[in-house]
Design a protein around this motif. Sequence first.
Motif, PDB file in Angstrom:
ATOM      1  N   GLY A 108     -52.443 -41.857 -97.078  1.00  0.00           N
ATOM      2  CA  GLY A 108     -53.692 -42.591 -97.151  1.00  0.00           C
ATOM      3  C   GLY A 108     -54.872 -41.711 -97.529  1.00  0.00           C
ATOM      4  N   GLU A 109     -56.034 -42.019 -96.945  1.00  0.00           N
ATOM      5  CA  GLU A 109     -57.258 -41.286 -97.276  1.00  0.00           C
ATOM      6  C   GLU A 109     -57.162 -39.834 -96.833  1.00  0.00           C
ATOM      7  N   ALA A 110     -56.556 -39.604 -95.646  1.00  0.00           N
ATOM      8  CA  ALA A 110     -56.443 -38.233 -95.153  1.00  0.00           C
ATOM      9  C   ALA A 110     -55.555 -37.408 -96.081  1.00  0.00           C
TER      10      ALA A 110
ATOM     11  N   ASN B 181     -54.932 -37.394 -89.394  1.00  0.00           N
ATOM     12  CA  ASN B 181     -54.548 -38.537 -90.222  1.00  0.00           C
ATOM     13  C   ASN B 181     -55.645 -39.594 -90.235  1.00  0.00           C
ATOM     14  N   ASP B 182     -55.384 -40.692 -90.977  1.00  0.00           N
ATOM     15  CA  ASP B 182     -56.413 -41.748 -91.121  1.00  0.00           C
ATOM     16  C   ASP B 182     -56.851 -42.355 -89.788  1.00  0.00           C
TER      17      ASP B 182
END
Length: 992
Positions: free
Chosen positions: A45-47, A98-99
């Motif tokens: 994801g974004e992370a 993480n996200d």
Amino acid sequence: MTNPDRRNKTASPFPCSDGKTGSKGPRLAGAQDPAHHSEFLTGGGEAGALMRAHDWQDSPLGPPAAWPQSLRSVVGLMLGSKFPMFVAWGPELGFLYNDPYAEILGAKHPSAMGARFHDIWSEIWPDISPLIDAALAGQATYRENLPLRMNRKGFDEQTWFTFSYSPVRDEGGVVAGMFCVCTETTEQVLAERRRAFLLELDERLRDAAGPRAAMEATAAALGRHLGASRVGFSEMQEDGETILCTTCHADGVAPILGLFRTDAFGLASIERQRRGATEVVADVRADPAQVQESWDAIETRAFVSVPLVREGRFHASLYVNHREPHAWTADEVALIEEVATRSWAAVERARAEYHLRESEARFRLMADAIPQIIWITDAEGRTEFFNKQWSDYTGIPYESTTAPEVAANHVHPEDGAATMAAFDEARRTGTAFLVEHRIRSASGSYRWFLVRALPHRDPATGEIVRWFGASVDIHDRKLAEEALLALNADLERKVVERSRERGLIWQHSLDLLSVVNIGRATFDAVNPAWTSALGWRTEELENRPYADFVHPDDMDASATAFAQVREGNSVLRFENRYRTKDGGWRWLSWVAVPEGGNLYSVTRDVTAEKERQAQLEAAQEALRQSQKMEAMGQLTGGVAHDFNNLLTPIVGALDMLQRRGVGTDRERRLIAGAAQSAERAKTLVQRLLAFARRQPLQSVPVDVRKLVAGMAELVASTTGPQIRVAIEAAEDLPPAKADPNQLEMALLNLAVNARDAMPEGGTLRISASAELLGSGHGLALRPGAYIRLSVADTGTGMDEATAARAVEPFFSTKGIGKGTGLGLSMAHGLASQLGGALRIHSRPGLGTNIELWLPQSAVAPEAAEAEPEAVPDAGSCGRALLVDDEELVRLSTADMLSDLGYEVIEAASAEEAIHLVNNGEAFDLLVTDHLMPGMTGTGLAHAVRSARPEVLVLLVSGYAENEGIAPDLPRLTKPFRKDELSASLAQLLATG
């Protein structure tokens, strides 16, 4: 405290690139072939994207291509998880997450990626450092709901977390970092604390001894729970400009107590609270609407104020203050609002209980001061109260009991049955309970008491809920009365005997004298007065049983009285009805004394007295009904006037929107629907005013025959094909004095009622006739000439009780949503206001006939005049002075006048208008409301006409009493449209 700089710390060594232990060397050991690159960061994801795009040059972790496989494995696991996780790796604990964990970081994300653990969470480092040391030493740790004060959004906030720190070993089995799985439990902890706090607060409020104690308990509990510097209550005073602070919990600051002006804290803030909005300010110095000097004086930088607004009025507020700026959380504000709601409910309940206790104490003191027995029972006769006189007289402390138990245990055995019979009859009929009986005293003797009680009814349902009574000692009076009656009875017996002996009195006495054989219950002898009273000859009465002549409904009571005579007791003032020879009935009152097997009686004909008493009671009931209807009329008239003021801007605005054709087709349909609803509301208000007898009537001579004939088609279409409509009116019917528009509305309402009473069809007959009423006609009308307008149907009809209530406003038998209940009341009000009356004839199953009696007019109806042309919307018509105390009405009317070409000057009161006149303000037209505070519109019109006779005047009103209004003042009734205003102005200009 653990040293946050772990780069030179030797207590927890990390492996170097050569596999030896040391504090220097490359950042990470176990690096693999750079060709492996950063494929393990794929996804996440974004992370994951952030890690791939991150510049790792300044990170203590170095580039991902150099990360050891152990770190790569943990990061891959973390990025694929939906649970908040982070990894801290290496000597300086480089931070990866993480996200889901990014949401916990708040404003610290994304700068936290790859940064040092200590730099990210420096504010909570003292709390978590021991746990980090344990994990790096190889010991896993776990904490549940650990409190941490974090700064994630630019301000400190209290949070709670449940998490575990697990050691992560590298390829050589040495602890190289730590792995955290966590979840934020702030909301759950706060919710649990909030529930516990509210439960504790509820207990304190239940235990509060009064309203002041309830407020003090709330302020102290909320202040401690929130750690606030000050919590208290302020109550708005009657002037609406000052607040009174009587309760305040303060911590480190002075309490706020006393009287303060509302504008001292900012008018904008107070106005928002008047509208019911909670005021939340994190820093008063950052809010230009706040009065800084006032807040500085009470050492306050942040506050929340929750208003209590009831029925549009700002009553009080609960406030919470902080000495320093404070970012209020949504949970804190919601809790304060919840506490405000609960505490005010408790305060109002405590006030009500206090006033109730005060009222009960005053009542008990007053009741105990009365030297008679005062008592209260519920509807079924269960006692709720006896005053001190009961215990003093009976010698028994008061305990709750029932009416039958009181009758059995305290009332003389001979009086108990009559007492209960009278009470049961009062309960059945809902009338006063009245009886005389003997009550046993503490000494065991009995005394006579007169007992009287009245029912108290539930205002909403009309059901009897309790009885309020008094027992008055009449023993001495009773003994004297019985002695006197006994003496009179003895004298009357002797009179009868002597009368028979001497003959003259027997023959000529106006009283009915008789001798009855007790054994046979027959008349032995009667004097001629019986013939004069009942028509029976003496020989037709003598030797016949008295029961042959008694009314069937009085037979049981007569038998009971005769049984007393057989036991040797006298009968005093016993009343029953005797049949006359022509089939009628006369009321007789008996005084009878037994002696020697005979009953000697002196009897009087009291029929006239009974009839007068019945007439008096009927008159009293009519007066009560008249007073009730007058009170309801005043109420509905006032309400209708206010509704007209509300409807005027609504009708005016909708009319303007329709005339200008604004909006899409759908919007125009919605506007048309709103206008139609406003017209229905206008009609409803007119009905209310008609019932209240306050609608402005245009009373003129009306050709009733022509009016009824002209309505025949409309009535027929309204009633439908199943109902036959018949019209009957004489050709030479005189005119009536009436308002034709209101009369048409009344007839239409009566026709609709008749239609609803004939669901299977029938005949509706509308007739009109001339009537001449003389004295004694039985109607509440002056003698004179009238037009009787009758609307009769063949429908279901009404019983007597329903017909008695039929003209009450909002009373309807059609069911909810099927009628306003104003049709008959409007017709009744119209007839009464015109000097006439409404009469109802109805029987169940036989139909109903409603009669409107209207005064005849001595003047013939005139031909209808052509309506004046409306003032055009173009050009200048001059200047108009508009006066109305209702701002919205004034705004709507000003808009209409502007459209009609007038330049408008506005004034909010007659006094303001007088001021404009005195200052030389020029205008050609005065349009003024009638009912305003201070000077009325009528008074203003006279004042303006005196100063400026050339000015035209139009009076506008929701309703107008006839008294005090000059007949030469033109009037326009609210609500009105622009066309109606234009027509009134045209009429005004035409008449000059």
